[in-house]
Design an enzyme around this catalytic site. Structure first.
Site, PDB file in Angstrom:
ATOM      1  N   HIS A  98      75.306  42.319  22.060  1.00 41.70           N
ATOM      2  CA  HIS A  98      74.797  41.163  22.811  1.00 41.70           C
ATOM      3  C   HIS A  98      75.859  40.060  22.775  1.00 41.70           C
ATOM      4  O   HIS A  98      76.575  39.918  21.782  1.00 41.70           O
ATOM      5  CB  HIS A  98      73.484  40.675  22.184  1.00 41.70           C
ATOM      6  CG  HIS A  98      72.830  39.621  23.024  1.00 41.70           C
ATOM      7  ND1 HIS A  98      73.225  38.304  22.983  1.00 41.70           N
ATOM      8  CD2 HIS A  98      71.837  39.708  23.949  1.00 41.70           C
ATOM      9  CE1 HIS A  98      72.482  37.614  23.853  1.00 41.70           C
ATOM     10  NE2 HIS A  98      71.637  38.442  24.449  1.00 41.70           N
ATOM     11  N   GLU A 168      74.797  41.688  31.300  1.00 43.49           N
ATOM     12  CA  GLU A 168      74.300  40.332  31.116  1.00 43.49           C
ATOM     13  C   GLU A 168      75.452  39.337  31.269  1.00 43.49           C
ATOM     14  O   GLU A 168      76.231  39.141  30.323  1.00 43.49           O
ATOM     15  CB  GLU A 168      73.709  40.171  29.712  1.00 43.49           C
ATOM     16  CG  GLU A 168      72.528  41.052  29.433  1.00 43.49           C
ATOM     17  CD  GLU A 168      71.669  40.470  28.302  1.00 43.49           C
ATOM     18  OE1 GLU A 168      70.493  40.217  28.550  1.00 43.49           O
ATOM     19  OE2 GLU A 168      72.196  40.257  27.206  1.00 43.49           O
TER      20      GLU A 168
HETATM   21  P1  PGA Z   1      67.423  35.135  28.832  1.00 46.11           P
HETATM   22  O1  PGA Z   1      68.183  36.016  27.737  1.00 46.11           O
HETATM   23  O2  PGA Z   1      66.474  36.042  29.559  1.00 46.11           O
HETATM   24  O3  PGA Z   1      66.710  34.064  28.037  1.00 46.11           O
HETATM   25  O4  PGA Z   1      68.468  34.582  29.741  1.00 46.11           O
HETATM   26  C1  PGA Z   1      68.581  37.336  28.019  1.00 46.11           C
HETATM   27  C2  PGA Z   1      69.293  37.928  26.824  1.00 46.11           C
HETATM   28  O5  PGA Z   1      70.005  37.209  26.124  1.00 46.11           O
HETATM   29  O6  PGA Z   1      69.168  39.130  26.551  1.00 46.11           O
END
Ligand code: PGA
Length: 252
Positions: A98, A168
């Site tokens: 992440h 992401e």
């Molecule tokens: P968010 O976070 O949906 O609050 O933007 C996503 C993540 O960090 O996996």
């Protein structure tokens, strides 16, 4: 290829015991009301809550995972948790790489590769996260960055069964901003091509690719209807039963 959608909630360092149990119970109750869901729902609580959330999820289709694991199996690593321990606890998934871990803990692609290998060895499914920063996006380096992350952190023995990839964009996480659906599809399709080069067409075709970054009940349907988006990795919006459930309901 028929890929079953995965809606994964990343609780991060949020939620105390009673709120976490209420959240898990709320989701488990909803899941029980639908027979064969079109999607798989996963929650990844902080370590402190995993065991009690697993208890709540028993006899339901709610999957439970962790947010991180160590690069090694065991040994003198005070404060760390191995993939084998998570499996032993009853987890079925673990998130690795992440952007919080990459940026705040200096994790490299090689660290993430080692963690993914540990997860696969422990018979956990691994969700490998990739994504560009805002600077990298502004300098049009998104595809290059994501390519390096995929080539550096996805194990050679990744399969559709043991691996999920989450795209992401770092600037979209928790910001309320998202890429356009065209941008998301472009990156996801590039990721699938890279996986095909690395792992073969059939494997790449079966691997689920999640979009993450400010996904919510309002925008989920648009992202989830893209051909190469097979689910979502959801942070803030996974902390409310109704909102997270509504995201799941957007899979159709
Ligand atoms: P968010 O976070 O949906 O609050 O933007 C996503 C993540 O960090 O996996």
């Amino acid at each position: 290829m028929n890929r079953r959608m995965l809606i994964a909630g990343n609780w991060k360092m949020n939620v105390m015991n009673s709120d976490g149990l209420a959240l898990a119970k709320g989701l488990a109750d909803k899941i029980k009301t639908v027979e064969d869901t079109l999607f798989e729902m996963l929650v990844c609580p902080p370590y402190t809550l995993i065991s009690s959330v697993i208890d709540v999820s028993l006899n339901t289709n709610l999957s439970v995972g962790a947010q991180n694991c160590h690069t090694l199996k065991q040994g003198p690593h005070t404060g760390d948790i191995s993939a084998a321990m998570l499996k032993d606890l009853g987890c079925s998934y673990v998130i690795v790489g992440h952007s919080d871990r990459r940026s705040m803990h200096g994790e490299t692609d090689f660290d993430i590769l080692c963690k993914a290998n540990m997860a696969i060895d422990a018979d956990l499914k691994t969700i490998i996260c990739v994504g560009e920063t805002e600077d990298e996006r502004n300098t049009e380096n998104t595809l290059k960055v994501v390519k390096n992350q995929i080539l550096g952190s996805v194990p050679d023995n990744a399969t559709a069964k043991n691996t999920v990839v989450a795209y992401e964009p770092v600037w979209a996480i928790g910001s309320g901003r998202t890429p356009t659906i065209e941008e998301v599809q472009k990156v996801h399709s590039a990721i699938r091509s890279l996986l095909a080069q690395k792992l073969g067409e059939d494997t790449a075709d079966g691997i689920r690719l999640l979009y993450g970054g400010s996904m919510n009940a309002k925008n989920a349907k648009e992202f989830l209807s893209l051909p190469d988006v097979d689910g979502g990795l959801v942070g803030g919006a996974s902390l409310k039963v109704d909102e997270f459930w509504a995201i799941g309901q957007s899979c159709s």
